[in-house]
Design a protein around this motif. Sequence first.
Motif, mmCIF file in Angstrom:
data_model
loop_
_atom_site.group_PDB
_atom_site.id
_atom_site.type_symbol
_atom_site.label_atom_id
_atom_site.label_comp_id
_atom_site.label_asym_id
_atom_site.label_seq_id
_atom_site.Cartn_x
_atom_site.Cartn_y
_atom_site.Cartn_z
ATOM 1 N N ILE A 118 -22.743 -9.193 2.366
ATOM 2 C CA ILE A 118 -21.847 -8.968 3.494
ATOM 3 C C ILE A 118 -20.435 -9.258 3.010
ATOM 4 O O ILE A 118 -20.191 -10.286 2.359
ATOM 5 N N ILE A 119 -19.509 -8.364 3.295
ATOM 6 C CA ILE A 119 -18.117 -8.563 2.889
ATOM 7 C C ILE A 119 -17.241 -8.497 4.132
ATOM 8 O O ILE A 119 -17.518 -7.735 5.058
ATOM 9 N N SER A 120 -16.215 -9.324 4.146
ATOM 10 C CA SER A 120 -15.325 -9.314 5.306
ATOM 11 C C SER A 120 -13.960 -9.885 4.936
ATOM 12 O O SER A 120 -13.864 -10.907 4.261
ATOM 13 N N SER A 121 -12.935 -9.188 5.393
ATOM 14 C CA SER A 121 -11.565 -9.686 5.347
ATOM 15 C C SER A 121 -11.101 -9.733 6.799
ATOM 16 O O SER A 121 -10.416 -8.833 7.274
ATOM 17 N N PRO A 122 -11.500 -10.779 7.535
ATOM 18 C CA PRO A 122 -11.268 -10.813 8.978
ATOM 19 C C PRO A 122 -9.798 -11.087 9.303
ATOM 20 O O PRO A 122 -9.008 -11.408 8.403
ATOM 21 N N PRO A 123 -9.415 -10.955 10.569
ATOM 22 C CA PRO A 123 -8.042 -11.300 10.952
ATOM 23 C C PRO A 123 -7.707 -12.713 10.492
ATOM 24 O O PRO A 123 -8.493 -13.640 10.674
ATOM 25 N N SER A 124 -6.544 -12.859 9.914
ATOM 26 C CA SER A 124 -6.192 -14.140 9.309
ATOM 27 C C SER A 124 -5.705 -15.187 10.305
ATOM 28 O O SER A 124 -5.765 -16.377 10.026
ATOM 29 N N PHE A 125 -5.230 -14.734 11.470
ATOM 30 C CA PHE A 125 -4.506 -15.652 12.345
ATOM 31 C C PHE A 125 -5.089 -15.691 13.749
ATOM 32 O O PHE A 125 -5.644 -14.709 14.228
ATOM 33 N N SER A 126 -4.935 -16.834 14.395
ATOM 34 C CA SER A 126 -5.282 -16.934 15.803
ATOM 35 C C SER A 126 -4.115 -16.387 16.624
ATOM 36 O O SER A 126 -3.061 -16.082 16.087
ATOM 37 N N GLY A 127 -4.321 -16.273 17.927
ATOM 38 C CA GLY A 127 -3.278 -15.725 18.792
ATOM 39 C C GLY A 127 -3.682 -14.372 19.346
ATOM 40 O O GLY A 127 -4.439 -13.625 18.704
ATOM 41 N N GLU A 128 -3.187 -14.078 20.527
ATOM 42 C CA GLU A 128 -3.540 -12.819 21.190
ATOM 43 C C GLU A 128 -2.906 -11.641 20.461
ATOM 44 O O GLU A 128 -1.706 -11.632 20.213
ATOM 45 N N PRO A 129 -3.691 -10.640 20.078
ATOM 46 C CA PRO A 129 -3.113 -9.463 19.406
ATOM 47 C C PRO A 129 -2.245 -8.641 20.345
ATOM 48 O O PRO A 129 -2.492 -8.585 21.544
ATOM 49 N N TYR A 130 -1.219 -8.007 19.780
ATOM 50 C CA TYR A 130 -0.348 -7.142 20.565
ATOM 51 C C TYR A 130 -1.112 -5.933 21.110
ATOM 52 O O TYR A 130 -0.842 -5.447 22.205
ATOM 53 N N GLY A 131 -2.048 -5.431 20.326
ATOM 54 C CA GLY A 131 -2.808 -4.241 20.693
ATOM 55 C C GLY A 131 -3.919 -4.034 19.693
ATOM 56 O O GLY A 131 -4.185 -4.894 18.841
ATOM 57 N N ILE A 132 -4.567 -2.871 19.735
ATOM 58 C CA ILE A 132 -5.730 -2.623 18.879
ATOM 59 C C ILE A 132 -5.368 -2.711 17.401
ATOM 60 O O ILE A 132 -6.137 -3.241 16.592
ATOM 61 N N ALA A 133 -4.199 -2.224 17.016
ATOM 62 C CA ALA A 133 -3.809 -2.284 15.608
ATOM 63 C C ALA A 133 -3.636 -3.716 15.132
ATOM 64 O O ALA A 133 -3.968 -4.050 13.984
ATOM 65 N N ASP A 134 -3.153 -4.580 16.012
ATOM 66 C CA ASP A 134 -2.876 -5.967 15.639
ATOM 67 C C ASP A 134 -4.144 -6.804 15.547
ATOM 68 O O ASP A 134 -4.100 -7.953 15.092
ATOM 69 N N LEU A 136 -18.749 -14.471 13.920
ATOM 70 C CA LEU A 136 -18.951 -13.705 12.689
ATOM 71 C C LEU A 136 -19.975 -14.357 11.775
ATOM 72 O O LEU A 136 -20.902 -13.696 11.283
ATOM 73 N N PHE A 137 -19.845 -15.649 11.550
ATOM 74 C CA PHE A 137 -20.708 -16.303 10.568
ATOM 75 C C PHE A 137 -22.110 -16.546 11.117
ATOM 76 O O PHE A 137 -23.088 -16.450 10.371
ATOM 77 N N GLU A 138 -22.214 -16.820 12.408
ATOM 78 C CA GLU A 138 -23.539 -16.942 13.034
ATOM 79 C C GLU A 138 -24.284 -15.607 12.939
ATOM 80 O O GLU A 138 -25.476 -15.573 12.600
ATOM 81 N N GLU A 139 -23.586 -14.518 13.249
ATOM 82 C CA GLU A 139 -24.230 -13.193 13.187
ATOM 83 C C GLU A 139 -24.550 -12.819 11.745
ATOM 84 O O GLU A 139 -25.599 -12.215 11.464
ATOM 85 N N ALA A 140 -23.658 -13.178 10.822
ATOM 86 C CA ALA A 140 -23.924 -12.885 9.411
ATOM 87 C C ALA A 140 -25.164 -13.627 8.936
ATOM 88 O O ALA A 140 -25.977 -13.089 8.179
ATOM 89 N N ARG A 141 -25.333 -14.863 9.389
ATOM 90 C CA ARG A 141 -26.514 -15.648 8.991
ATOM 91 C C ARG A 141 -27.797 -14.969 9.463
ATOM 92 O O ARG A 141 -28.824 -14.989 8.769
ATOM 93 N N GLU A 142 -27.755 -14.356 10.637
ATOM 94 C CA GLU A 142 -28.923 -13.661 11.165
ATOM 95 C C GLU A 142 -29.211 -12.367 10.397
ATOM 96 O O GLU A 142 -30.351 -11.915 10.344
ATOM 97 N N ARG A 143 -28.171 -11.789 9.798
ATOM 98 C CA ARG A 143 -28.309 -10.468 9.175
ATOM 99 C C ARG A 143 -28.476 -10.518 7.661
ATOM 100 O O ARG A 143 -28.823 -9.503 7.057
ATOM 101 N N ILE A 144 -28.215 -11.664 7.060
ATOM 102 C CA ILE A 144 -28.212 -11.720 5.603
ATOM 103 C C ILE A 144 -29.626 -11.943 5.077
ATOM 104 O O ILE A 144 -30.428 -12.663 5.672
ATOM 105 N N ALA A 145 -29.941 -11.298 3.965
ATOM 106 C CA ALA A 145 -31.245 -11.455 3.324
ATOM 107 C C ALA A 145 -31.372 -12.881 2.760
ATOM 108 O O ALA A 145 -30.358 -13.556 2.539
#
Length: 256
Positions: free
Chosen positions: A166-182, A197-206
Amino acid sequence: MADSTGAATFAKAKAIQSQKFSLEKSRSVHFSLPRRILRKLVHFFSYHFILKLPRTTVTRVAGLKLTIRPTVFHPRIFLTSKFFATFIQGLDLSDKRVADVGTGSGILALSAAKAGAQRVFALDINPAAAETAAFNAAQNSLADRVVALESNLFSAVPSDEKFDVIISSPPSFSGEPYGIADRAWHAGPNYRDIAMLFEEARERIAPDGVMYLLLSSDSDLELLGKLINRAGFSAIYLSAKSIFVESFILYELRQR
């Protein structure tokens, strides 16, 4: 099954099994307050004068031809993508099943396919990103191995799917996004949008699977570390790349 690079790193980590999520190296790449303020200014202008523009561009990054539609994270302008993609292309992912969570342009998913992955799920909550990833898979002759889905984390993935990587480069920062792009930058207050993310990844990882995670030096590493530990992963620092306003930090996560 673990790739050779991951196996070597995992063996090294045996000597520090008691360490759950060390922040020592991560803290060493934190920047001063003025530089963090500059990073916020860079984000503000990038969002308003790049991501919000209603135009489609074509670029090449990490040996891939990429078409970037409006609201999609741009891998040429934002350097995290190239750094992570180069790392992934250096792995041996032969016959592996891979999930890329927060795929954006699809550059990481396509890199996994180039590294030999048998099947790659490219997942993103932004519908424009899912469409872009599918288009880029086709124009790089990888559509037979890359499936792009509009998905909130793993929500659109069949429940019986398991992944070797599983690979992920998730949003780096907290705070409400301005919109979908943010949403590529901001994950909501207290990282609301990726809290599971990590709970779901644990369920999905081999059973012998690995997760590769890219964070920013300005992320709340302590909070993210707690989420990682709570999900039952150990995190191993792999490397960091510094640019003027921040550093990108690459971790390998394994099940404890």
